[in-house]
Design a protein around this motif. Sequence first.
Motif, PDB file in Angstrom:
ATOM      1  N   PRO A  11       0.825  -1.218   0.000  1.00 15.68           N
ATOM      2  CA  PRO A  11       0.000   0.000   0.000  1.00 15.68           C
ATOM      3  C   PRO A  11       0.853   1.260   0.000  1.00 15.68           C
ATOM      4  O   PRO A  11       1.875   1.345   0.685  1.00 15.68           O
ATOM      5  N   THR A  12       0.446   2.238  -0.793  1.00  8.29           N
ATOM      6  CA  THR A  12       1.134   3.518  -0.833  1.00  8.29           C
ATOM      7  C   THR A  12       0.588   4.436   0.260  1.00  8.29           C
ATOM      8  O   THR A  12      -0.418   4.131   0.914  1.00  8.29           O
ATOM      9  N   ASP A  14      -2.939   5.259  -0.539  1.00 11.51           N
ATOM     10  CA  ASP A  14      -3.862   4.161  -0.214  1.00 11.51           C
ATOM     11  C   ASP A  14      -4.189   4.147   1.273  1.00 11.51           C
ATOM     12  O   ASP A  14      -5.353   4.005   1.670  1.00 11.51           O
ATOM     13  N   ILE A  15      -3.152   4.289   2.101  1.00 13.00           N
ATOM     14  CA  ILE A  15      -3.350   4.251   3.550  1.00 13.00           C
ATOM     15  C   ILE A  15      -4.170   5.448   4.018  1.00 13.00           C
ATOM     16  O   ILE A  15      -5.107   5.313   4.806  1.00 13.00           O
ATOM     17  N   SER A  36      -6.249   7.194   2.268  1.00 11.76           N
ATOM     18  CA  SER A  36      -7.623   7.034   1.770  1.00 11.76           C
ATOM     19  C   SER A  36      -8.424   6.117   2.681  1.00 11.76           C
ATOM     20  O   SER A  36      -9.607   6.367   2.963  1.00 11.76           O
ATOM     21  N   SER A  37      -7.781   5.042   3.159  1.00 12.73           N
ATOM     22  CA  SER A  37      -8.491   4.117   4.054  1.00 12.73           C
ATOM     23  C   SER A  37      -8.842   4.795   5.370  1.00 12.73           C
ATOM     24  O   SER A  37      -9.895   4.523   5.952  1.00 12.73           O
ATOM     25  N   ILE A  55      -5.990  12.461  -2.346  1.00 13.52           N
ATOM     26  CA  ILE A  55      -7.006  11.494  -1.899  1.00 13.52           C
ATOM     27  C   ILE A  55      -8.422  12.065  -2.043  1.00 13.52           C
ATOM     28  O   ILE A  55      -9.338  11.621  -1.361  1.00 13.52           O
ATOM     29  N   ALA A  71     -11.346   9.649  -2.254  1.00 22.53           N
ATOM     30  CA  ALA A  71     -11.745   9.021  -0.983  1.00 22.53           C
ATOM     31  C   ALA A  71     -12.728   9.909  -0.236  1.00 22.53           C
ATOM     32  O   ALA A  71     -13.690   9.413   0.362  1.00 22.53           O
TER      33      ALA A  71
END
Length: 273
Positions: free
Chosen positions: A2-3, A6-7, A9-10, A41, A44
């Motif tokens: 995960p970039t 990505d992190i 966004s989560s 992001i 997201a």
Amino acid sequence: MPTTVDIASSFIEGAPPGELADVVADVKALTADDPSVISSIAPAFQRYNEQQLATVKLPGASQEVVISEFNKLDDGRYFDVESSTSFDFDHVTQKASNAQSYVLESKNEDLIKSLLKALGKHASEHYPSCSYGVYPTENDSAVAMVLVANRYSPNNFWNGRFRSVYQFPVSSSSTVTGKIQVDVHYYEDGNVALNTTKPISISIPSLSAESVISRIAAAERDYQEDLNRAFVQLADGAFKGLRRQLPITRQKVEWEKVGGYRLGQDISGGKGR
């Protein structure tokens, strides 16, 4: 692997009810060496606001309207049927701007407005503070109904959200399908989250707006009663077993001062030996 995007966004998509600004502040602090992360992001934020049915007050208005996938326009703006308004929405700050007059164009306009009136009556009778909307779906093949009720109590370390989303095919079916979701976050000296989803499929005896909303109201009432029973069972069962029992003094132990207690006297309430 995960970039950072990505992190981050989560984190955004997992923000508890009413706590998006807190999560954004934490993400900014964690990525201070890369200020571009927040702008990276943006998708997201949009997914979060549409899925969570974020609410926003329009400029000069008092009532909050809903942000969802169903009332999004092609240019990225959103519209509200009840106020006949379209507007820009900043997904990061959750603020509306540039409100303009909007005319609904749908072959189901009469049904949408009658459902909106019936849904508004249901909302005012059963939810102390909520927002709702009724919209045409893509290709005008169905009508979408959404309702969201938020209760925020950060001073007491809890926030909660009730959401319901339904779709009603206007020509091919007499069944309403959708889901009810309840999310609660409690974070005093701990971190407890409740996330529930209840799929809904309701047969409608007649196609009147009152009949549709009456069946929806019954489904929501039944689910809330199920949740209440589950809460009672948890309180009397699993949670009771986890709860730290009070000492004989019936007062909480001040653990940060525990080194200064005289075990026999201060904790038990008796005289030291």
